[in-house]
Design a protein around this motif. Structure first.
Motif, PDB file in Angstrom:
ATOM      1  N   LEU A  28       0.819  -1.207   0.000  1.00  0.00           N
ATOM      2  CA  LEU A  28       0.000   0.000   0.000  1.00  0.00           C
ATOM      3  C   LEU A  28       0.855   1.260   0.000  1.00  0.00           C
ATOM      4  O   LEU A  28       0.487   2.268  -0.615  1.00  0.00           O
ATOM      5  N   ILE A  46      -4.760   5.762   1.073  1.00  0.00           N
ATOM      6  CA  ILE A  46      -5.543   4.544   0.859  1.00  0.00           C
ATOM      7  C   ILE A  46      -6.337   4.242   2.112  1.00  0.00           C
ATOM      8  O   ILE A  46      -5.792   4.229   3.226  1.00  0.00           O
ATOM      9  N   MET A  48      -9.233   1.411   3.670  1.00  0.00           N
ATOM     10  CA  MET A  48      -9.845   0.106   3.435  1.00  0.00           C
ATOM     11  C   MET A  48     -10.891  -0.187   4.494  1.00  0.00           C
ATOM     12  O   MET A  48     -10.837   0.351   5.612  1.00  0.00           O
ATOM     13  N   TYR A  83     -16.622   5.012  -2.076  1.00  0.00           N
ATOM     14  CA  TYR A  83     -16.780   3.700  -1.458  1.00  0.00           C
ATOM     15  C   TYR A  83     -18.241   3.255  -1.465  1.00  0.00           C
ATOM     16  O   TYR A  83     -18.540   2.085  -1.721  1.00  0.00           O
ATOM     17  N   LEU A 121     -11.075   1.000  -4.630  1.00  0.00           N
ATOM     18  CA  LEU A 121     -10.130  -0.101  -4.476  1.00  0.00           C
ATOM     19  C   LEU A 121     -10.980  -1.363  -4.500  1.00  0.00           C
ATOM     20  O   LEU A 121     -11.774  -1.601  -3.582  1.00  0.00           O
ATOM     21  N   ARG A 122     -10.847  -2.157  -5.540  1.00  0.00           N
ATOM     22  CA  ARG A 122     -11.819  -3.219  -5.764  1.00  0.00           C
ATOM     23  C   ARG A 122     -11.153  -4.515  -6.181  1.00  0.00           C
ATOM     24  O   ARG A 122     -10.076  -4.523  -6.766  1.00  0.00           O
ATOM     25  N   THR A 127     -15.993  -3.746  -3.820  1.00  0.00           N
ATOM     26  CA  THR A 127     -15.189  -2.602  -3.408  1.00  0.00           C
ATOM     27  C   THR A 127     -14.742  -2.802  -1.974  1.00  0.00           C
ATOM     28  O   THR A 127     -15.567  -3.003  -1.080  1.00  0.00           O
ATOM     29  N   VAL A 131      -8.977   4.862  -3.022  1.00  0.00           N
ATOM     30  CA  VAL A 131      -7.720   5.584  -3.141  1.00  0.00           C
ATOM     31  C   VAL A 131      -8.047   7.061  -3.286  1.00  0.00           C
ATOM     32  O   VAL A 131      -8.826   7.445  -4.168  1.00  0.00           O
ATOM     33  N   GLN A 150      -6.266   4.021 -11.587  1.00  0.00           N
ATOM     34  CA  GLN A 150      -7.227   2.952 -11.329  1.00  0.00           C
ATOM     35  C   GLN A 150      -6.615   1.588 -11.644  1.00  0.00           C
ATOM     36  O   GLN A 150      -6.833   0.617 -10.908  1.00  0.00           O
ATOM     37  N   ALA A 153      -4.324   0.679  -8.849  1.00  0.00           N
ATOM     38  CA  ALA A 153      -5.119   0.291  -7.678  1.00  0.00           C
ATOM     39  C   ALA A 153      -5.710  -1.106  -7.851  1.00  0.00           C
ATOM     40  O   ALA A 153      -5.749  -1.895  -6.897  1.00  0.00           O
ATOM     41  N   ASP A 154      -6.178  -1.419  -9.048  1.00  0.00           N
ATOM     42  CA  ASP A 154      -6.759  -2.743  -9.307  1.00  0.00           C
ATOM     43  C   ASP A 154      -5.721  -3.848  -9.127  1.00  0.00           C
ATOM     44  O   ASP A 154      -5.999  -4.896  -8.534  1.00  0.00           O
ATOM     45  N   ALA A 157      -4.980  -4.288  -5.410  1.00  0.00           N
ATOM     46  CA  ALA A 157      -6.067  -4.949  -4.685  1.00  0.00           C
ATOM     47  C   ALA A 157      -6.043  -6.455  -4.922  1.00  0.00           C
ATOM     48  O   ALA A 157      -6.223  -7.243  -3.979  1.00  0.00           O
TER      49      ALA A 157
END
Length: 224
Positions: A28, A46, A48, A83, A121-122, A127, A131, A150, A153-154, A157
């Motif tokens: 992260l 980030i 979560m 989110y 963040l998925r 989800t 981010v 994105q 981030a993907d 995750a």
């Protein structure tokens, strides 16, 4: 270093769950660093969700008053909206969002930020957090840079979900490789049968197999 080289290193750094130095905290931190160093955000954070549904700050890059601004978004702001809707949120001129997010907007403007983005963040369709990208200049990031963020981030995750605290054994790696080899053999066998019985060349037989698999929502190997 060229940006293309930076991107190559970034995706490898986020995806290499077998690296001995890989762990969730490092992952992260790397993601926030890439969002600043490559994507172009001034500050990245980030957040979560816990198993109880609470939102927790996991990583924050350097910047003017960044940690407090990221935490604020667990209660209001582009991050929380992202989110809850599972969709990106673009606040390219924060002055115009004061009515929707009064506390976040006031604090962000006071800290010198003029724009904010939030990306989901998925993992698959689920989800698991967001981010946050903050910029001092108004107008925010270009669409291409947001797509890049994105994508980073993907990858992060997915890597997070596949990370294991126990290092992979050589036999585990060989087992996964053998499974891939066996899957390829299965697809090739089905491809050959389809080509022979359907009067197709191998390339079109594979294309037909993939199309059928996609239409029915199945994996290619399961269809084969």
């Amino acid at each position: 270093m060229m940006r293309e080289e930076q991107l190559a290193e970034a995706f490898v750094g986020l995806a290499d769950t077998l690296d001995e130095g890989f762990d969730p905290v490092v992952l992260l931190d790397r993601l926030t660093g890439y969002c600043v160093g490559i994507v172009g955000a001034d500050t990245a954070g980030i957040v979560m969700a816990t198993i109880r549904g609470d939102l927790r700050t996991m990583a924050v890059s350097a910047g003017p008053a960044p940690a407090e601004l990221i935490r604020t978004q667990t209660e209001e702001g582009p991050g929380l909206d992202c989110y809850e809707t599972h969709l990106p949120v673009d606040a390219r001129r924060l002055h115009g969002w004061a009515d929707r997010w009064p506390r976040f907007t006031a604090r962000a403007l006071e800290a010198g930020y003029g724009a904010a983005h939030a990306l989901p963040l998925r993992v698959g369709r689920q989800t698991v957090g967001f981010v946050s990208l903050l910029l001092t200049a108004p107008d925010g990031l270009a669409p291409g840079d947001l797509r890049l963020a994105q994508a980073l981030a993907d990858v992060a995750a997915v890597a997070l979900v596949h990370w294991s605290p126990d290092p992979a054994r050589p036999m585990d790696i060989l087992t996964h490789v053998q499974a891939a080899v066996a899957a390829k053999a299965t697809v090739e066998m089905a491809q050959g049968m389809l080509a022979e019985h359907g009067g197709l060349d191998p390339a079109h037989a594979l294309e037909a197999l993939r199309a059928y698999s996609g239409r029915n929502g199945n994996r290619l190997t399961a269809t084969a």
